[in-house]
Write an enzyme that holds these catalytic residues in place. Structure first.
Site, short mmCIF file in Angstrom:
data_model
loop_
_atom_site.label_atom_id
_atom_site.label_comp_id
_atom_site.label_asym_id
_atom_site.label_seq_id
_atom_site.Cartn_x
_atom_site.Cartn_y
_atom_site.Cartn_z
N ARG A 102 0.89 -1.17 0.00
CA ARG A 102 0.00 0.00 0.00
C ARG A 102 0.93 1.21 0.00
NH1 ARG A 102 -5.65 1.21 2.96
NH2 ARG A 102 -6.25 0.08 1.09
N HIS A 129 -6.61 1.28 -7.33
CA HIS A 129 -6.91 0.37 -6.21
C HIS A 129 -7.46 -0.92 -6.82
CE1 HIS A 129 -7.65 -1.10 -2.34
NE2 HIS A 129 -8.55 -0.26 -1.88
N GLN A 132 -9.55 -3.77 -5.00
CA GLN A 132 -10.92 -3.36 -4.66
C GLN A 132 -11.84 -3.50 -5.88
OE1 GLN A 132 -11.99 -2.11 -1.39
NE2 GLN A 132 -13.87 -2.74 -2.39
N ASP A 221 -17.03 6.91 -3.32
CA ASP A 221 -15.85 6.73 -2.48
C ASP A 221 -15.66 8.05 -1.73
OD1 ASP A 221 -13.46 5.84 -1.36
OD2 ASP A 221 -12.24 6.26 -3.14
N CYS A 261 -16.35 1.25 -1.28
CA CYS A 261 -15.21 0.42 -0.85
C CYS A 261 -14.95 0.53 0.65
CB CYS A 261 -13.96 0.78 -1.64
SG CYS A 261 -13.32 2.44 -1.30
N ARG A 289 -13.42 -8.71 -0.31
CA ARG A 289 -11.98 -8.43 -0.42
C ARG A 289 -11.20 -9.71 -0.13
NH1 ARG A 289 -9.82 -3.25 -0.03
NH2 ARG A 289 -7.84 -4.33 -0.35
N1 NVA Z 1 -9.75 6.55 -2.38
C1 NVA Z 1 -9.53 6.10 -1.02
C2 NVA Z 1 -9.74 4.62 -0.93
C3 NVA Z 1 -9.61 4.08 0.47
C4 NVA Z 1 -9.77 2.59 0.53
C5 NVA Z 1 -8.13 6.47 -0.58
O1 NVA Z 1 -7.20 6.35 -1.38
O2 NVA Z 1 -7.97 6.90 0.56
N1 CP Z 2 -11.37 -0.42 1.05
C1 CP Z 2 -10.15 -0.44 1.63
O1 CP Z 2 -9.12 -0.57 0.96
O2 CP Z 2 -10.17 -0.33 2.98
P1 CP Z 2 -8.93 -0.14 3.96
O3 CP Z 2 -8.35 1.23 3.69
O4 CP Z 2 -9.51 -0.27 5.32
O5 CP Z 2 -7.91 -1.21 3.67
#
Ligand code: NVA
Ligand code: CP
Length: 302
Positions: A102, A129, A132, A221, A261, A289
């Protein structure tokens, strides 16, 4: 040759196969059958941002597959003190069979994938992502029975990782996509151009009124992604009027489903009535997931 999954484009040839495998392994596991397909394998999970779902679902997924997962926070790694991504990738590849990352940036993601000698899976970066989106398509297939030809409407930040990966994912499976976003939050041109190659209907608009008409799926989102915190107040102002509420859902098809998500911020991108209402499938989506990533890990380790 090792195979990575850091963009939806990395699964353009076998996305539906991965979704079907996820549905099959979910059924088997729920039936009490063993799915220990990665016995003795280790997943290293590097996190530069917070996570609830990604961390827990990958770790539980690896347990179900008979393997093991290690949580590696950037701050606890030498990476946080200046060791290069290249050396980190080369070293972790000597211990782990798969890496999940991540990342703050897509450049860092590509760098890790370039030097790792084992498969790298994206757990999100600033551009995409992908795990997801495999999950969301799996959830849509479970609820709708098919994917091709459905109408998908995403309302919210059109320039974030979710919107970009939705564009590619919808293209690959042949689903029409409408992105409804303020004019200065449009998706990167690259993702629109790639999605267009699949001949689906694509609309990117900034008008919310009636935008859910004929929608089979309505999704959103957060307006403030991780890394965008400095712009929080401006974003909340810019996205006024883009909240998904019951009146917007009532314009969609009667059997439309709602996806998010998560994490959700109620009364910003969606009301709690919609997110916890009878059209919402957000907790199936969160569960999936686990199953989607199990199928992804099994596929990459083949
Ligand atoms: N678009 C959001 C997704 C979180 C799972 C982010 O990047 O924070
Ligand atoms: N949807 C998602 O990626 O959630 P987290 O940020 O909790 O991993």
């Amino acid at each position: 040759m090792k195979r990575d999954f850091i963009s939806m484009l990395d699964v353009k040839g076998d996305l539906e196969e991965i979704i079907d495998l996820a549905i099959k392994l979910k059924g088997k596991s729920k039936n009490g059958e063993s799915i220990e397909l990665l016995k003795g394998k280790t997943l290293g999970m590097i996190f530069e941002k917070s996570s609830t779902r990604t961390r827990v679902s990958f770790e539980v997924g690896m347990t179900k597959l008979g393997g093991h997962a290690i949580f590696l926070s950037k701050n606890d790694l030498q990476l946080g003190r200046g060791e290069t991504i290249e050396d980190t990738a080369l070293v972790l590849s000597r211990y782990c069979d798969i890496l999940m990352y991540r990342a703050m940036s897509n450049e860092a993601m590509k760098e890790l994938a370039k030097y790792a000698t084992v498969p790298v899976i994206s757990g999100l970066d600033n551009k995409e992502h992908p795990c997801q989106i495999v999950t969301d398509l799996m959830t849509i297939k479970e609820h709708k029975g098919n994917l091709k030809g459905l109408n998908f409407v995403y309302i919210g930040d059109g320039g974030n990782n979710m919107a970009h990966s939705y564009l590619l994912g919808c293209g690959i499976v042949g689903m029409n996509i409408k992105i409804v976003t303020p004019a200065n939050y449009m998706p990167d041109e690259f993702f629109v151009k790639e999605a267009k190659k699949y001949g689906i209907k694509i609309e990117v608009i900034d008008v919310v009124n009636n935008c859910t008409k004929n929608a089979d799926i309505v999704a959103t989102d957060t307006w403030v992604s991780m890394g965008d915190e400095k712009e929080k107040e401006k974003r909340i102002r810019d996205f006024q009027g883009y909240t998904i509420d019951e009146s917007l859902m009532s314009v969609a098809k009667n059997d439309a489903i709602f996806l998010h998500c998560l994490p959700a911020y109620y009364d910003y991108e969606v009301t709690k009535e919609v997110a916890h209402g009878n059209q919402s499938v957000i907790f199936d989506e969160a569960e999936n997931r686990l199953w989607a990533q199990i199928a992804i890990m099994v596929t990459l380790c083949k």
